[in-house]
Design a protein around this motif. Sequence first.
Motif, PDB file in Angstrom:
ATOM      1  N   LEU A   1       0.836  -1.196   0.000  1.00  0.00           N
ATOM      2  CA  LEU A   1       0.000   0.000   0.000  1.00  0.00           C
ATOM      3  C   LEU A   1       0.872   1.248   0.000  1.00  0.00           C
ATOM      4  O   LEU A   1       1.795   1.371   0.806  1.00  0.00           O
ATOM      5  CB  LEU A   1      -0.917  -0.001   1.222  1.00  0.00           C
ATOM      6  N   LEU A   2       0.576   2.159  -0.911  1.00  0.00           N
ATOM      7  CA  LEU A   2       1.289   3.434  -1.002  1.00  0.00           C
ATOM      8  C   LEU A   2       0.324   4.582  -0.730  1.00  0.00           C
ATOM      9  O   LEU A   2      -0.863   4.497  -1.043  1.00  0.00           O
ATOM     10  CB  LEU A   2       1.916   3.610  -2.384  1.00  0.00           C
TER      11      LEU A   2
ATOM     12  N   PRO B   1      -8.250   1.493  -5.529  1.00  0.00           N
ATOM     13  CA  PRO B   1      -7.593   2.626  -4.868  1.00  0.00           C
ATOM     14  C   PRO B   1      -8.617   3.557  -4.232  1.00  0.00           C
ATOM     15  O   PRO B   1      -9.790   3.582  -4.627  1.00  0.00           O
ATOM     16  CB  PRO B   1      -6.834   3.312  -6.013  1.00  0.00           C
ATOM     17  N   LEU B   2      -8.160   4.330  -3.249  1.00  0.00           N
ATOM     18  CA  LEU B   2      -9.049   5.197  -2.486  1.00  0.00           C
ATOM     19  C   LEU B   2      -8.572   6.638  -2.547  1.00  0.00           C
ATOM     20  O   LEU B   2      -7.372   6.913  -2.670  1.00  0.00           O
ATOM     21  CB  LEU B   2      -9.118   4.748  -1.026  1.00  0.00           C
ATOM     22  N   VAL B   3      -9.541   7.546  -2.454  1.00  0.00           N
ATOM     23  CA  VAL B   3      -9.262   8.984  -2.398  1.00  0.00           C
ATOM     24  C   VAL B   3      -9.847   9.512  -1.097  1.00  0.00           C
ATOM     25  O   VAL B   3     -11.028   9.303  -0.805  1.00  0.00           O
ATOM     26  CB  VAL B   3      -9.873   9.728  -3.601  1.00  0.00           C
TER      27      VAL B   3
ATOM     28  N   PHE C   1      -3.153   3.640  -2.910  1.00  0.00           N
ATOM     29  CA  PHE C   1      -3.184   2.649  -3.992  1.00  0.00           C
ATOM     30  C   PHE C   1      -2.164   1.561  -3.678  1.00  0.00           C
ATOM     31  O   PHE C   1      -1.237   1.756  -2.891  1.00  0.00           O
ATOM     32  CB  PHE C   1      -2.885   3.296  -5.345  1.00  0.00           C
ATOM     33  N   ARG C   2      -2.349   0.401  -4.307  1.00  0.00           N
ATOM     34  CA  ARG C   2      -1.498  -0.756  -4.056  1.00  0.00           C
ATOM     35  C   ARG C   2      -0.738  -1.168  -5.311  1.00  0.00           C
ATOM     36  O   ARG C   2      -1.222  -0.973  -6.428  1.00  0.00           O
ATOM     37  CB  ARG C   2      -2.328  -1.957  -3.568  1.00  0.00           C
TER      38      ARG C   2
ATOM     39  N   LEU D   1       7.768  -2.324  -7.642  1.00  0.00           N
ATOM     40  CA  LEU D   1       6.993  -1.464  -8.537  1.00  0.00           C
ATOM     41  C   LEU D   1       6.615  -0.125  -7.906  1.00  0.00           C
ATOM     42  O   LEU D   1       5.884   0.649  -8.511  1.00  0.00           O
ATOM     43  CB  LEU D   1       5.716  -2.190  -8.981  1.00  0.00           C
ATOM     44  N   ARG D   2       7.113   0.151  -6.702  1.00  0.00           N
ATOM     45  CA  ARG D   2       6.694   1.366  -6.009  1.00  0.00           C
ATOM     46  C   ARG D   2       7.088   2.634  -6.775  1.00  0.00           C
ATOM     47  O   ARG D   2       6.260   3.532  -6.963  1.00  0.00           O
ATOM     48  CB  ARG D   2       7.296   1.389  -4.596  1.00  0.00           C
TER      49      ARG D   2
END
Length: 496
Positions: free
Chosen positions: A231-232, A267-269, A285-286, A292-293
């Motif tokens: 999770l980023l 993904p969330l906002v 987002f993941r 891949l970050r």
Amino acid sequence: MLQAYMGEIAAAPLAWLIILGLAGMAVWKRIGPLRSNLRLVVQIAFFGAMTSVLVLGKIPLGPPKDLWAGDEHAVFIVFAQLLWWLHLSWAVIGFVRIYLVLEGRPREARLLQDIVVGVVYVCVTLSALAFVFGVPVGTLVATSGVIAIALGLALQNTLGDVFSGVALNLGHTYALGDWLLLEDGTEGRVIASTWRSTQILTGANNIVVLPNSVLAKLKLTNVSRPDETHLLKMTVRLVPTHAPSIIEEAMTTVLAGCNSIMREPPPLVSLSGLDATALEIHLFFRVSNPMLRIKAQNEVIDRFYRHCRSIGLQLAMPPSAIAILNGVASAEISRGAEATLQEVIDENPFFSRLTGAEREKLAQSGSEREYRQGDIIVAQGQALPSMMIIRTGVVSMQHGEQEKRRLSPGDFFGETGLLAGMDEAYTLRALTRVTVYEIDQKSFAGLLADRPAIAEEVAAMLSASSGDSGQLPLTEAKHQRNASAFLKSIRTIFST
């Protein structure tokens, strides 16, 4: 047959025991370490055969009476017994490894296996000394205890690493291939776990060697458990020129247009704060694995910039850098201008070989079209007679039922159909409400009439862009063949 075999064993059991022992060693060596499972079966099979000979031939396991008198027969008995004890140790080790395999133990248990193997060899060696040579093992163990204490004091750091490694492995803290994040900032993938240390391959392609005793004391995060999804979080600030609900929808579209992030979970906002100068937004987002970050962050930033520019959203200044005008923070917030077709064409590398005047003329002849969410812009196998540049929204490129890629503002499609008459290789579907700038053949025809050499430049651009679909890089010869084919198609289409 069985009686004859038993008779042969009874006649020369010692010879059969030695032959089986040596043959087992030869076959074990011949198989090699690559076929470990077959090796285990062979070890157990030969030990079973030798045990049968030992029982049927009534060969004693104790020390021969005439061993120290130079009796050759006694020497052979000792040799045969040593072979049997050796195969016994191999069989026990084989059963241990089979148990670990059947129990589904991961490869990080290699250290535990080595310890078990060492214990088995020590026990078998002591047993062989006691049963074959009649050595008083109790006295030997008591004497070796003093030596063990001295060695323990001298090797306490090494022993600390060994036992720490055992504790880490028994606790299943990590496995080979897991991605670890340590409290000192070190992170990477576990590539080896030995008696003394654990080796971690970092993202900089360096190997960090950590003693097991040091690793056991560090706080670590196993990014690979329960899986490698990561999770980023990215924080952005925008000038509140639009309603928060509109900005939230735009940010959702930003994340929907990214190809490097995971779709599930979505993904969330999060709108985290609002004041007179900025609306603060958190994007969650993941990615499928930690490697891949950086790629995902770069793509999210690029898509964020494109979408903001396409609908006129402005980046807000950080709180520490708010402009002060006449001693009062400026409350006048101007709404950013939406990107025009002229600006989109100027920034598009596909039109880089056109002159400024030609790009301006192309922009003046373009038109705007809109598609609703779910509309199919063009189906796979159909030719699109116009080139379209996305102004707002997200378009999905699908091959059959599988999605290959997503296009965002600034991306374009339909150029091969417009200029070369080729069918589309993908179905293009509007994932959101989409607005595109459309450039038709009539617009390009005017440019070609004014400067015919544009056809060669456009053919070269089409040939270069044909290798950007995730395929292998084009060779120079193939690039020239493609350019010639595109040039021929362009002249054929625009000459009619």
